[in-house]
Design an enzyme around this catalytic site. Structure first.
Site, PDB file in Angstrom:
ATOM      1  N   LYS A  60      32.601  21.288  25.178  1.00 32.37           N
ATOM      2  CA  LYS A  60      32.385  20.751  26.537  1.00 32.37           C
ATOM      3  C   LYS A  60      31.971  21.591  27.578  1.00 32.37           C
ATOM      4  O   LYS A  60      32.241  22.841  27.181  1.00 32.37           O
ATOM      5  CB  LYS A  60      33.747  20.207  27.219  1.00 32.37           C
ATOM      6  CG  LYS A  60      34.413  18.802  26.004  1.00 32.37           C
ATOM      7  CD  LYS A  60      35.382  18.054  26.896  1.00 32.37           C
ATOM      8  CE  LYS A  60      35.452  16.661  25.641  1.00 32.37           C
ATOM      9  NZ  LYS A  60      36.599  15.885  26.254  1.00 32.37           N
ATOM     10  N   TYR A 100      30.110   7.671  26.719  1.00 31.50           N
ATOM     11  CA  TYR A 100      31.431   7.396  27.025  1.00 31.50           C
ATOM     12  C   TYR A 100      31.682   5.949  27.244  1.00 31.50           C
ATOM     13  O   TYR A 100      32.651   5.496  27.941  1.00 31.50           O
ATOM     14  CB  TYR A 100      32.044   8.305  27.852  1.00 31.50           C
ATOM     15  CG  TYR A 100      32.413   9.502  27.442  1.00 31.50           C
ATOM     16  CD1 TYR A 100      33.456   9.511  26.149  1.00 31.50           C
ATOM     17  CD2 TYR A 100      32.006  10.718  27.661  1.00 31.50           C
ATOM     18  CE1 TYR A 100      33.618  10.676  25.733  1.00 31.50           C
ATOM     19  CE2 TYR A 100      32.007  11.881  27.264  1.00 31.50           C
ATOM     20  CZ  TYR A 100      33.247  12.025  26.229  1.00 31.50           C
ATOM     21  OH  TYR A 100      33.586  12.992  25.602  1.00 31.50           O
ATOM     22  N   PHE A 108      39.948   7.490  34.174  1.00 27.98           N
ATOM     23  CA  PHE A 108      39.615   8.882  34.097  1.00 27.98           C
ATOM     24  C   PHE A 108      37.847   8.723  33.773  1.00 27.98           C
ATOM     25  O   PHE A 108      37.319   9.878  33.750  1.00 27.98           O
ATOM     26  CB  PHE A 108      40.198   9.389  32.981  1.00 27.98           C
ATOM     27  CG  PHE A 108      40.172   8.818  31.766  1.00 27.98           C
ATOM     28  CD1 PHE A 108      38.793   9.116  30.777  1.00 27.98           C
ATOM     29  CD2 PHE A 108      41.050   8.189  31.161  1.00 27.98           C
ATOM     30  CE1 PHE A 108      38.996   8.829  29.735  1.00 27.98           C
ATOM     31  CE2 PHE A 108      41.180   7.560  29.913  1.00 27.98           C
ATOM     32  CZ  PHE A 108      39.992   7.757  29.061  1.00 27.98           C
ATOM     33  N   ARG A 136      39.328  16.009  13.850  1.00 27.78           N
ATOM     34  CA  ARG A 136      40.406  15.662  14.664  1.00 27.78           C
ATOM     35  C   ARG A 136      41.500  16.413  14.439  1.00 27.78           C
ATOM     36  O   ARG A 136      42.309  16.824  15.562  1.00 27.78           O
ATOM     37  CB  ARG A 136      40.658  14.146  14.766  1.00 27.78           C
ATOM     38  CG  ARG A 136      39.307  13.299  15.234  1.00 27.78           C
ATOM     39  CD  ARG A 136      39.774  12.007  15.840  1.00 27.78           C
ATOM     40  NE  ARG A 136      40.637  11.923  16.748  1.00 27.78           N
ATOM     41  CZ  ARG A 136      40.239  11.991  18.137  1.00 27.78           C
ATOM     42  NH1 ARG A 136      38.859  11.615  18.573  1.00 27.78           N
ATOM     43  NH2 ARG A 136      40.932  11.576  19.154  1.00 27.78           N
ATOM     44  N   THR A 142      44.462  14.803  22.521  1.00 28.76           N
ATOM     45  CA  THR A 142      43.638  14.662  23.501  1.00 28.76           C
ATOM     46  C   THR A 142      44.315  15.653  24.660  1.00 28.76           C
ATOM     47  O   THR A 142      43.411  16.381  25.381  1.00 28.76           O
ATOM     48  CB  THR A 142      43.686  13.259  24.132  1.00 28.76           C
ATOM     49  OG1 THR A 142      43.221  12.388  23.098  1.00 28.76           O
ATOM     50  CG2 THR A 142      42.917  13.166  25.436  1.00 28.76           C
ATOM     51  N   ARG A 153      42.537  22.517  20.741  1.00 23.92           N
ATOM     52  CA  ARG A 153      42.511  21.994  22.306  1.00 23.92           C
ATOM     53  C   ARG A 153      43.807  22.683  22.719  1.00 23.92           C
ATOM     54  O   ARG A 153      43.813  23.007  23.801  1.00 23.92           O
ATOM     55  CB  ARG A 153      42.804  20.377  22.333  1.00 23.92           C
ATOM     56  CG  ARG A 153      41.327  19.781  22.236  1.00 23.92           C
ATOM     57  CD  ARG A 153      41.658  18.341  22.226  1.00 23.92           C
ATOM     58  NE  ARG A 153      40.425  17.478  22.451  1.00 23.92           N
ATOM     59  CZ  ARG A 153      40.201  16.065  22.344  1.00 23.92           C
ATOM     60  NH1 ARG A 153      41.193  15.648  21.733  1.00 23.92           N
ATOM     61  NH2 ARG A 153      39.144  15.681  22.670  1.00 23.92           N
ATOM     62  N   ASN A 163      39.580  19.492  27.940  1.00 21.54           N
ATOM     63  CA  ASN A 163      40.191  19.772  26.514  1.00 21.54           C
ATOM     64  C   ASN A 163      39.292  20.298  25.391  1.00 21.54           C
ATOM     65  O   ASN A 163      39.519  20.418  24.436  1.00 21.54           O
ATOM     66  CB  ASN A 163      41.023  18.356  26.290  1.00 21.54           C
ATOM     67  CG  ASN A 163      39.964  17.343  26.215  1.00 21.54           C
ATOM     68  OD1 ASN A 163      38.668  17.432  26.408  1.00 21.54           O
ATOM     69  ND2 ASN A 163      40.606  16.139  25.630  1.00 21.54           N
ATOM     70  N   HIS A 166      34.953  17.308  22.232  1.00 22.96           N
ATOM     71  CA  HIS A 166      35.063  15.817  21.728  1.00 22.96           C
ATOM     72  C   HIS A 166      34.754  15.848  20.226  1.00 22.96           C
ATOM     73  O   HIS A 166      34.156  16.627  19.745  1.00 22.96           O
ATOM     74  CB  HIS A 166      33.626  15.312  22.449  1.00 22.96           C
ATOM     75  CG  HIS A 166      33.453  13.769  21.767  1.00 22.96           C
ATOM     76  ND1 HIS A 166      34.170  12.764  22.267  1.00 22.96           N
ATOM     77  CD2 HIS A 166      32.844  13.506  20.833  1.00 22.96           C
ATOM     78  CE1 HIS A 166      33.673  11.693  21.195  1.00 22.96           C
ATOM     79  NE2 HIS A 166      32.957  12.326  20.620  1.00 22.96           N
ATOM     80  N   GLU A 177      27.503   7.953  17.246  1.00 18.18           N
ATOM     81  CA  GLU A 177      27.397   9.024  18.146  1.00 18.18           C
ATOM     82  C   GLU A 177      26.390  10.091  17.781  1.00 18.18           C
ATOM     83  O   GLU A 177      25.574  10.718  18.608  1.00 18.18           O
ATOM     84  CB  GLU A 177      28.733   9.771  18.298  1.00 18.18           C
ATOM     85  CG  GLU A 177      29.698   8.748  18.943  1.00 18.18           C
ATOM     86  CD  GLU A 177      31.244   9.275  19.236  1.00 18.18           C
ATOM     87  OE1 GLU A 177      31.267  10.586  18.568  1.00 18.18           O
ATOM     88  OE2 GLU A 177      31.917   8.764  19.729  1.00 18.18           O
TER      89      GLU A 177
HETATM   90  P1  IDP Z   1      39.789  11.758  22.530  1.00 16.56           P
HETATM   91  O1  IDP Z   1      38.691  12.807  23.043  1.00 16.56           O
HETATM   92  O2  IDP Z   1      41.070  12.684  21.937  1.00 16.56           O
HETATM   93  O3  IDP Z   1      38.973  10.782  21.593  1.00 16.56           O
HETATM   94  P2  IDP Z   1      39.554   9.681  24.388  1.00 16.56           P
HETATM   95  O4  IDP Z   1      40.628   8.661  24.782  1.00 16.56           O
HETATM   96  O5  IDP Z   1      38.492   9.124  23.772  1.00 16.56           O
HETATM   97  O6  IDP Z   1      40.244  10.811  23.668  1.00 16.56           O
HETATM   98  O7  IDP Z   1      39.030  10.236  25.852  1.00 16.56           O
HETATM   99  C1  IDP Z   1      37.648  10.872  25.992  1.00 16.56           C
HETATM  100  C2  IDP Z   1      37.883  12.046  26.879  1.00 16.56           C
HETATM  101  O8  IDP Z   1      38.248  11.561  28.318  1.00 16.56           O
HETATM  102  C3  IDP Z   1      39.036  13.032  26.529  1.00 16.56           C
HETATM  103  O9  IDP Z   1      38.717  13.815  25.687  1.00 16.56           O
HETATM  104  C4  IDP Z   1      39.273  13.426  27.552  1.00 16.56           C
HETATM  105  O10 IDP Z   1      38.280  14.564  28.199  1.00 16.56           O
HETATM  106  C5  IDP Z   1      39.084  12.563  28.817  1.00 16.56           C
HETATM  107  N1  IDP Z   1      40.194  12.012  29.110  1.00 16.56           N
HETATM  108  C6  IDP Z   1      41.279  10.929  28.318  1.00 16.56           C
HETATM  109  N2  IDP Z   1      42.260  10.629  28.878  1.00 16.56           N
HETATM  110  C7  IDP Z   1      42.328  11.112  30.090  1.00 16.56           C
HETATM  111  C8  IDP Z   1      43.165  11.104  31.117  1.00 16.56           C
HETATM  112  O11 IDP Z   1      44.103  10.470  31.247  1.00 16.56           O
HETATM  113  N3  IDP Z   1      42.847  11.696  32.304  1.00 16.56           N
HETATM  114  C9  IDP Z   1      41.832  12.376  32.524  1.00 16.56           C
HETATM  115  N4  IDP Z   1      41.063  12.609  31.322  1.00 16.56           N
HETATM  116  C10 IDP Z   1      41.003  12.003  30.193  1.00 16.56           C
HETATM  117 MG    MG Z   2      37.638   9.581  21.916  1.00 15.67          MG
END
Ligand code: IDP
Ligand code: MG
Length: 189
Positions: A60, A100, A108, A136, A142, A153, A163, A166, A177
């Site tokens: 990121k 996304y 978010f 993962r 996350t 992370r 974080n 991705h 993707e």
């Molecule tokens: P992942 O990246 O672990 O698969 P996802 O639920 O797919 O998690 O969310 C995509 C991205 O959106 C996350 O990596 C993070 O950058 C952001 N994100 C997810 N949940 C939140 C939140 O509650 N607040 C702010 N950003 C979030």
């Molecule tokens: Mg995801």
């Protein structure tokens, strides 16, 4: 004769499994499979390669800005994943919104799209045994505050949005993707 039939039936089952589980990837260099396709021969090496997968990883913007690419890559390669393609891209907000799309409507979503288009990212294709779950596992939860010690992370992320990386969440999404960012030509080894 009966034994031969059992062997043939077992090999057929492998083919059905292979065609249902996305695009298996062979790293075998002697033409046992066609890269990016489900075509494989029935020899020993292709059977051993059944669980080889590809996944998409993105480093990121803030992690790229802070020169963490090599350190993050090392975590994945030390964990057994091979980076078979990578490129630095500065995505537009509408490109990120499309990527996304699955999160559209969530609280978010807009902040995530602003963030992911705020500077260059490193998009990467990783290959290896069970690459999707392996990626993962190395990446961690996350929310960096909840991620296990030693994960990317935990060590490089700042908060739940920022974080560091991705990673695709399934073989099916990995294939979608990967083709969002890379052409078949770019993935030929
Ligand atoms: P992942 O990246 O672990 O698969 P996802 O639920 O797919 O998690 O969310 C995509 C991205 O959106 C996350 O990596 C993070 O950058 C952001 N994100 C997810 N949940 C939140 C939140 O509650 N607040 C702010 N950003 C979030
Ligand atoms: Mg995801």
């Amino acid at each position: 004769m009966k034994f031969h039939s059992v062997v043939v039936a077992l090999m057929s089952l492998f083919f059905v499994e292979t065609s249902l589980s996305g695009a298996p990837v062979s790293t075998h260099k002697e033409g046992n499979s066609i890269p990016g396709t489900n075509v494989a021969k029935t020899d020993k090496s292709s059977v051993e390669n059944q669980s080889l997968q590809r996944t998409l990883s993105i480093i990121k913007p803030d992690a790229v800005e802070e020169n963490l690419v090599d350190s993050i890559n090392a975590r994945f390669t030390q964990g057994g994943l091979q980076i078979i393609a990578q490129k630095k891209l500065h995505l537009t907000k509408s490109q990120v919104e499309k990527f996304y799309e699955v999160h559209r409507g969530k609280v978010f979503y807009d902040g995530l799209c602003e963030y992911m288009s705020s500077g260059p990212v490193m998009v990467q294709v990783m290959c290896g045994k069970n690459a999707v779950s392996k990626n993962r596992e190395i990446m961690g939860s996350t929310n960096p505050n909840e991620a296990k010690i030693g994960t990317v992370r935990k060590d490089f992320g700042k908060d739940i949005r920022h974080n560091a990386v991705h990673g695709s969440d399934s073989v099916e999404n990995a294939n979608i993707e990967i083709s969002f960012f890379f052409s078949e030509l770019e993935l030929m080894q």
